[in-house]
Design a protein around this motif. Structure first.
Motif, PDB file in Angstrom:
ATOM      1  N   ASP A 177       3.722  -2.163   0.970  1.00  0.00           N
ATOM      2  CA  ASP A 177       2.111  -1.384   0.038  1.00  0.00           C
ATOM      3  C   ASP A 177       2.050  -0.041   1.164  1.00  0.00           C
ATOM      4  N   ALA A 190       0.154   3.904  -3.523  1.00  0.00           N
ATOM      5  CA  ALA A 190       0.839   3.483  -4.475  1.00  0.00           C
ATOM      6  C   ALA A 190       2.215   4.373  -4.950  1.00  0.00           C
ATOM      7  N   ARG A 199       6.095   2.913  -5.852  1.00  0.00           N
ATOM      8  CA  ARG A 199       5.470   2.027  -7.135  1.00  0.00           C
ATOM      9  C   ARG A 199       6.044   2.366  -8.300  1.00  0.00           C
TER      10      ARG A 199
END
Length: 360
Positions: A158, A162, A165
């Motif tokens: 994490d 983010a 991602r």
């Protein structure tokens, strides 16, 4: 005493801070970290540092000797250009240097014009078993013809906002995660890539996640094959849902005389205590004649393992960068090296997306 200014003190920035503090001849003088949680964690690691609210404010600190950029990938180029325009100090920049092909020319311009040393942080070069493998590869293989790099590891951690991602802010998995391996291919083979083919996708991780209405588009596995101008072939195998493996990285180089391998454990903090001591890194020599495998342990100082997740390499990298700052060494990972690793990653992403071989 060398004074560092830190731009970005998230997870990786904090690893750099811990290792800078181990050098002895260096200190963290100023930090810019906009996330309050990460800033507080960095403050605990470097209580002597001044915390400021912008890159410009870091550059205003007169005592600085160098900079470290460990911010999210997509802002590296903007920050390097701002530094170049205002106060071009020596700097270390985390990988990847950039995230899109459109940024490549901006980095090339920096490489031509930046007046101070710039070191790209390719930590995997300095993992002790990999460094030993690189040193012994030619003798062990008789000249490498095939190179295989495998990473079986945990999913993306994490990060603030983010950013890791999404392809738009990370560059994509084969840039963000794998530029290390493309850098190693060039380093080990001492050759340049000419063709890239790949297959990859997002099959297991982050499938149920959502951020501000968006689902992650980052990949979690891939195969990449690279042909080099010296006739060598290299392959990357990445799986980010295989953290149960005893070794995280497994490198193999083969030639007419034999094979050499490097085995690298994952971060010590992830090793289950119930399984006993964490694995020790190894280099394995397997000559063809006479046959007989030889396994060499390559232990790493426990203090260095405690300071970061990269098998002591962040410390060894900073040791060499410190020598550059002291006028006693040369930059070993240049802007050109960093740019070529990103170009290979972008080519691999494109090859996997289109199903076509990409020529470099």
């Amino acid at each position: 005493m060398i004074n560092y200014g830190i731009i970005g003190a998230g997870m990786m920035g904090q690893e750099h801070i811990r290792n800078i503090r181990l050098l002895g001849d260096a200190r963290v003088a100023a930090i810019y970290e906009p996330d309050p949680v990460m800033a507080e964690a960095a403050r605990a690691l470097a209580p002597e540092a001044i915390f400021v609210d912008s890159v410009e404010a870091v550059l205003d600190q007169s005592a600085l000797d160098c900079l470290l950029i460990a911010s999210p990938n997509h802002v590296h180029v903007d920050q390097m250009e701002a530094i170049a325009a205002r106060r071009p100090l020596p700097m270390m920049v985390e990988k990847p240097l950039f995230t899109t092909s459109e940024q490549a020319e901006r980095v090339a311009r920096l490489a031509r014009n930046y007046p101070a040393p710039v070191w790209v942080a390719m930590e995997y070069r300095y993992m002790p078993p990999i460094a030993m493998m690189v040193d012994r590869a030619d003798a062990a293989t008789g000249g490498i013809r095939m190179l295989s790099l495998r990473e079986h590891r945990f999913p993306f951690l994490d990060k603030v906002g983010a950013w890791n991602r999404f392809n738009a802010t990370s560059g994509g998995t084969l840039v963000e995660k794998c530029c290390h391996f493309f850098d190693l291919m060039r380093l080990i083979l001492r050759a340049e890539p000419v063709r890239v083919s790949a297959s990859g996708g997002a099959d297991v991780n982050h499938r149920a996640e959502e951020y501000d209405g968006r689902q992650p588009d980052i990949w979690d596995n891939a195969f990449v094959i690279v042909d080099f101008d010296g006739g060598q072939r290299a392959m990357l195998e990445l799986c980010m849902f295989a953290e149960g493996a005893r070794y995280q990285e497994h490198l193999s180089a083969m030639g007419p005389a034999g094979k050499i391998e490097a085995l690298v454990p994952g971060p010590t903090r992830f090793w289950p205590e119930a399984l006993g001591p964490a694995p020790v890194p190894q280099v394995i020599l397997s000559p063809r004649n006479p046959k007989g495998e030889q396994a060499l342990d390559v232990p790493v100082d426990p203090d260095l393992l405690e300071a970061g997740d990269h098998n002591g390499s962040t410390f060894y990298q900073h040791q060499r960068f410190l020598r550059v700052l002291q006028g006693a060494g040369d930059v070993e990972v240049t802007l050109a090296d960093g740019a070529k690793a990103v170009a290979m990653g972008l080519a691999a992403q494109r090859a996997a997306e289109t199903g076509q071989v990409v020529t470099l």
